[in-house]
Design an enzyme around this catalytic site. Sequence first.
Site, short mmCIF file in Angstrom:
data_model
loop_
_atom_site.label_atom_id
_atom_site.label_comp_id
_atom_site.label_asym_id
_atom_site.label_seq_id
_atom_site.Cartn_x
_atom_site.Cartn_y
_atom_site.Cartn_z
N HIS A 139 16.85 17.77 3.60
CA HIS A 139 15.52 18.59 2.68
C HIS A 139 15.97 20.06 2.46
CE1 HIS A 139 13.66 15.30 5.20
NE2 HIS A 139 12.77 15.11 4.45
N GLU A 185 11.39 6.23 -1.38
CA GLU A 185 11.17 5.83 0.02
C GLU A 185 9.83 5.49 0.30
OE1 GLU A 185 11.50 7.69 4.57
OE2 GLU A 185 13.10 8.29 2.92
N GLU A 221 13.17 2.45 5.19
CA GLU A 221 13.26 3.29 6.55
C GLU A 221 12.70 1.95 7.56
OE1 GLU A 221 11.06 6.25 9.29
OE2 GLU A 221 11.96 7.36 7.37
N HIS A 250 9.06 2.68 8.74
CA HIS A 250 7.95 2.58 7.82
C HIS A 250 7.67 1.16 7.54
CE1 HIS A 250 8.88 6.81 5.81
NE2 HIS A 250 8.88 7.14 7.40
N ASP A 265 17.28 4.15 5.90
CA ASP A 265 17.12 5.02 7.23
C ASP A 265 16.96 4.61 8.32
OD1 ASP A 265 17.03 7.34 5.40
OD2 ASP A 265 14.95 8.06 5.78
N ASP A 299 4.95 6.82 13.34
CA ASP A 299 6.41 6.89 13.11
C ASP A 299 7.20 7.74 14.28
OD1 ASP A 299 8.44 6.90 11.43
OD2 ASP A 299 7.62 8.23 9.69
N ASP A 347 10.25 7.40 14.86
CA ASP A 347 11.63 7.60 14.28
C ASP A 347 12.71 7.87 15.53
OD1 ASP A 347 11.33 8.30 11.69
OD2 ASP A 347 10.67 10.36 12.16
#
Length: 482
Positions: free
Chosen positions: A141, A278, A314, A317, A342, A353, A355
């Site tokens: 990012h 996404e 992802e 997600h 992802d 989420d 991750d």
Amino acid sequence: MKAVKLLLWILCLHIVSLAVIDGSAETCPADISSGCGDDWEGEFFPSIPKIKYEGPSSKNPLAFKWYNAQEDILGKKMKDWMRFSVAFWHTFRGTGGDPFGAPTKMWPWEDGTNSVAMAKRRMRANFEFIDKLGVDFWCFHDRDIAPDGKTLEESNANLDEVVALAKELQGRKIRPLWGTAQLFMHPRYMHGAATSSELGVYAYGAAQVKKAIEVTHFLGGENYVFWGGREGYQTLLNTDMERELNHMFMHYCMKARFLEAAVAYKKKIGFNGTLLIEPKPQEPTKHQYDWDAATTANFLRKYGLAGEFKLNIECNHATLSGHSCHHELETARINGLLGNIDANTGDPQIGWDTDQFLTDIGEATMVMLSVVRNGGLAPGGFNFDAKLRRESTDVEDLFIAHVSGMDTLARGLRNVAKLIEDGSLDELVLKRYQSFDSELGALVEAGKADFELLEKKAMEWGEPKVPSAKQELAEMIFQSAL
């Protein structure tokens, strides 16, 4: 103060002299307290060797057991099936903080600031990490690699300075799998960016996307991602959903304002990378407009953008939207929209989420089934949008987590190869639909069988016999490959 600086200078000089004596290339420890300055270029991970393939019998946590980059599987090298990428934001900006606790990680090279000098130091750490891990891609990012300035001009200047170093460090081999703009953290984006109710925010977001596309192109990035972190609503009572959707997809593309502008600018500057969207259902907003793969595919068709975009799926997600990762990948694939993955997972007991790195062999095998059916992901790949657990605080944990994630997906690919070689699962599916291989079935699938013909056949055949779906057999065959 002068005495302290002199003492630090003498200390550094002493360390350099020792390094020259013992022949070491190390001139200073990575620890920021060494006082060796921002231009220091020693090792950030001196105790970590380059990660190598040692095979399934290895007990070395810093070695691959299943991922052998150059090995040929199903007609491609493993590295070409995978195209692994390191996510800069989780790997180098992850702090271990959460809504209930303070950060737990302060890597040795961090000085506690978000300065340009610190950003450059992180960038050097990033490329040493990538080199030792043995991958060719990274993702970023804009605001994670360079700090926000007081003005847009200052922010752009900060980004240019850090990106110039990144270009130098990545050389010819390494490049971004994708770049993106962070349009969700700054307070200006509290109502979203492309869907903000304020025109000034919409314009600022567009300017930030423009710059992020430019730097992705400059770095040789192969894709650009749109993730609408706050493109949604908290309540419909104060929301004009139709207007916000029109704004969002025009922010992103050709016939839909924000996206339209992005596509036009991409073409103007000669950026040939794929644009990716996404999907995510909610969090931090109550509802986000790109809920899942099917919803996003429908948006793209509605606004005439299906030819301009693909999807970045992802796995975490997917489960938030009530689907499996395999479902989302297949939905994207059969719509011709699977562009990138992802690679992460969530915790079913937590339900948000998290991750986490994907370590479930069964799930990885289903993911790779979709990838193989898709013929691969290039110019996309697998980005480890995953972070260490809050309690994992050693620098080596960064490597262990990535090695584990890469091995898990590599093992999934090997399992898919076994399933294809065996052929039993494909045969089971073909047999289940064999009635449609008849003359009438061909007419149905070609859209040439009207209701009158189907009624005639139903009366002629009488009550149909419905065979078993053989679900347990399918699961047995699948499990036998794991």
